[in-house]
Design a protein around this motif. Sequence first.
Motif, PDB file in Angstrom:
ATOM      1  N   THR A  56     -35.889  33.534  32.615  1.00 16.29           N
ATOM      2  CA  THR A  56     -35.416  34.901  32.387  1.00 16.29           C
ATOM      3  C   THR A  56     -34.014  35.106  32.950  1.00 16.29           C
ATOM      4  O   THR A  56     -33.720  34.696  34.069  1.00 16.29           O
ATOM      5  N   ILE A  57     -33.147  35.751  32.163  1.00 19.07           N
ATOM      6  CA  ILE A  57     -31.829  36.180  32.626  1.00 19.07           C
ATOM      7  C   ILE A  57     -31.867  37.689  32.814  1.00 19.07           C
ATOM      8  O   ILE A  57     -32.351  38.420  31.928  1.00 19.07           O
ATOM      9  N   ASP A  58     -31.405  38.167  33.939  1.00 26.63           N
ATOM     10  CA  ASP A  58     -31.434  39.594  34.244  1.00 26.63           C
ATOM     11  C   ASP A  58     -30.299  40.301  33.506  1.00 26.63           C
ATOM     12  O   ASP A  58     -29.248  40.582  34.077  1.00 26.63           O
ATOM     13  N   ILE A  59     -30.519  40.584  32.228  1.00 30.69           N
ATOM     14  CA  ILE A  59     -29.454  41.180  31.411  1.00 30.69           C
ATOM     15  C   ILE A  59     -29.171  42.627  31.793  1.00 30.69           C
ATOM     16  O   ILE A  59     -28.157  43.196  31.368  1.00 30.69           O
ATOM     17  N   SER A  60     -30.040  43.235  32.602  1.00 29.27           N
ATOM     18  CA  SER A  60     -29.748  44.587  33.085  1.00 29.27           C
ATOM     19  C   SER A  60     -28.492  44.584  33.959  1.00 29.27           C
ATOM     20  O   SER A  60     -27.770  45.580  34.027  1.00 29.27           O
ATOM     21  N   ARG A  61     -28.200  43.445  34.582  1.00 26.56           N
ATOM     22  CA  ARG A  61     -26.984  43.326  35.393  1.00 26.56           C
ATOM     23  C   ARG A  61     -25.739  43.170  34.524  1.00 26.56           C
ATOM     24  O   ARG A  61     -24.617  43.212  35.025  1.00 26.56           O
ATOM     25  N   LEU A  62     -25.964  42.989  33.226  1.00 22.13           N
ATOM     26  CA  LEU A  62     -24.854  42.903  32.273  1.00 22.13           C
ATOM     27  C   LEU A  62     -24.698  44.206  31.482  1.00 22.13           C
ATOM     28  O   LEU A  62     -23.847  44.285  30.593  1.00 22.13           O
ATOM     29  N   GLY A  63     -25.545  45.192  31.802  1.00 25.28           N
ATOM     30  CA  GLY A  63     -25.426  46.490  31.144  1.00 25.28           C
ATOM     31  C   GLY A  63     -26.546  46.830  30.192  1.00 25.28           C
ATOM     32  O   GLY A  63     -26.511  47.886  29.557  1.00 25.28           O
ATOM     33  N   ALA A  64     -27.543  45.961  30.059  1.00 23.91           N
ATOM     34  CA  ALA A  64     -28.643  46.223  29.134  1.00 23.91           C
ATOM     35  C   ALA A  64     -29.646  47.197  29.743  1.00 23.91           C
ATOM     36  O   ALA A  64     -29.789  47.294  30.965  1.00 23.91           O
ATOM     37  N   ASP A  65     -30.345  47.931  28.877  1.00 21.47           N
ATOM     38  CA  ASP A  65     -31.443  48.779  29.334  1.00 21.47           C
ATOM     39  C   ASP A  65     -32.665  47.923  29.645  1.00 21.47           C
ATOM     40  O   ASP A  65     -32.771  46.778  29.188  1.00 21.47           O
ATOM     41  N   LYS A  66     -33.597  48.482  30.381  1.00 23.49           N
ATOM     42  CA  LYS A  66     -34.767  47.724  30.798  1.00 23.49           C
ATOM     43  C   LYS A  66     -35.609  47.240  29.621  1.00 23.49           C
ATOM     44  O   LYS A  66     -36.262  46.203  29.697  1.00 23.49           O
ATOM     45  N   LYS A  67     -35.598  47.998  28.520  1.00 17.15           N
ATOM     46  CA  LYS A  67     -36.414  47.636  27.365  1.00 17.15           C
ATOM     47  C   LYS A  67     -35.698  46.683  26.405  1.00 17.15           C
ATOM     48  O   LYS A  67     -36.318  46.162  25.468  1.00 17.15           O
ATOM     49  N   ASP A  68     -34.400  46.452  26.614  1.00 12.50           N
ATOM     50  CA  ASP A  68     -33.635  45.585  25.719  1.00 12.50           C
ATOM     51  C   ASP A  68     -34.065  44.130  25.882  1.00 12.50           C
ATOM     52  O   ASP A  68     -34.300  43.651  26.997  1.00 12.50           O
ATOM     53  N   TYR A  99     -29.951  36.559  25.806  1.00 19.56           N
ATOM     54  CA  TYR A  99     -31.345  36.996  25.711  1.00 19.56           C
ATOM     55  C   TYR A  99     -31.950  37.132  27.106  1.00 19.56           C
ATOM     56  O   TYR A  99     -31.634  36.352  28.021  1.00 19.56           O
ATOM     57  N   ARG A 100     -32.852  38.098  27.222  1.00 22.78           N
ATOM     58  CA  ARG A 100     -33.551  38.255  28.502  1.00 22.78           C
ATOM     59  C   ARG A 100     -34.493  37.072  28.735  1.00 22.78           C
ATOM     60  O   ARG A 100     -34.547  36.505  29.835  1.00 22.78           O
ATOM     61  N   ASN A 101     -35.214  36.689  27.696  1.00 22.98           N
ATOM     62  CA  ASN A 101     -36.199  35.613  27.812  1.00 22.98           C
ATOM     63  C   ASN A 101     -35.779  34.381  27.019  1.00 22.98           C
ATOM     64  O   ASN A 101     -35.056  34.476  26.023  1.00 22.98           O
ATOM     65  N   PHE A 102     -36.227  33.257  27.457  1.00 22.31           N
ATOM     66  CA  PHE A 102     -35.942  31.981  26.819  1.00 22.31           C
ATOM     67  C   PHE A 102     -36.412  31.988  25.364  1.00 22.31           C
ATOM     68  O   PHE A 102     -37.506  32.454  25.053  1.00 22.31           O
ATOM     69  N   GLN A 103     -35.572  31.470  24.462  1.00 21.61           N
ATOM     70  CA  GLN A 103     -35.872  31.447  23.034  1.00 21.61           C
ATOM     71  C   GLN A 103     -36.192  30.014  22.589  1.00 21.61           C
ATOM     72  O   GLN A 103     -35.466  29.088  22.922  1.00 21.61           O
ATOM     73  N   LEU A 104     -37.251  29.869  21.818  1.00 14.40           N
ATOM     74  CA  LEU A 104     -37.605  28.555  21.293  1.00 14.40           C
ATOM     75  C   LEU A 104     -37.704  28.660  19.778  1.00 14.40           C
ATOM     76  O   LEU A 104     -38.773  28.515  19.176  1.00 14.40           O
TER      77      LEU A 104
END
Length: 335
Positions: A56-68, A99-104
């Motif tokens: 997981t990447i914490d994209i909220s620290r990049l400006g994303a909302d929690k649900k993004d 992406y917040r979560n790893f993509q396969l």
Amino acid sequence: MLLICHVVWMPSYSGEKDVHAGGFDYVIKFGYGHELFNFMQSDDFCYGFVQIRTGTIDISRLGADKKDTFIDGVTVVWTAPHPEGGRLVVGWYKSARVYRNFQLGKVAGRKKDGDRVGYSIQAAAKDCFLVPVEERNFSVPHSQHGTPGQHPVFYPENSKNRNFKKWLVQCEEYIANWGGRPIGVSGLISEPRPIKNSAGKGWPATPDVAHNAAVEAAAITIVRDHFVNMKADRQKDNCGWDLEFWRGDDVICVEVKGLTGNEVSVELTPNEYQAMRKAVEGTFDSGEYRLAVACNVLGVKPKLFIFKHESGAYWICERTSKRIRLVERTAARLS
């Protein structure tokens, strides 16, 4: 928004076996890292892997909302441990989707030993830049408070380290002034960029003559102000360079190129290229040849590069030590 991702050292990140583990446990154990495809183009995109234990990447620290589930418009700087020590910038993605979560996903060509290789970052290939091994010299401060550490992902927005903040500015300038072509475009300096017409097909549309003239005139003025001691204006002579200056008893023959942007990338006419080739071959006998590239010429702070031949296809700026590479390209048109 900027994100720094630390990966293993590889020459091209396009599936090759040549890899330097640099402390990455998985690579030490299995002989490869999943970042081996980070700069391989697939369907006009590049897909980036960074080893995150949680996935997981914490994209909220990049400006994303929690649900993004992802965020767009991120500049991702890829760094790697040099085999001889230190940490260097090896490339970057502009305008990337993180992406917040790893993509396969089922992306063509991204398989290793029969297993699909996932990703966490995606960007258009035209926005992905890989630094050639011989030009990787931009070091990254690390392992200090407020700088990248052992974790492969670093969010620089909250760093209070003054030296690292200065480095971030230098990094942004380094990226802005990079003279190489992206993964999605072949070639480097002297390769023209196609400008499509409104239909998106065919030969380039008619250029804005007035705009081009303004850019050219501004570049000429910048170069004249730099060299000062004018000898001759050769623009109308069709000799392969524009201006001549005295430097002591020596004559400096300068081909001038003006750009409105910050990326050093220019094309040469046949006459200009012939003069440059003579400089490369050591047969230029009209003086010392230089290529002057003035960037952001219509802006508040234009930047001037004066390139001289270094060796082979490489040219180095006398003012900044920036290197560019000459790539030949043949073309034809029938009518």
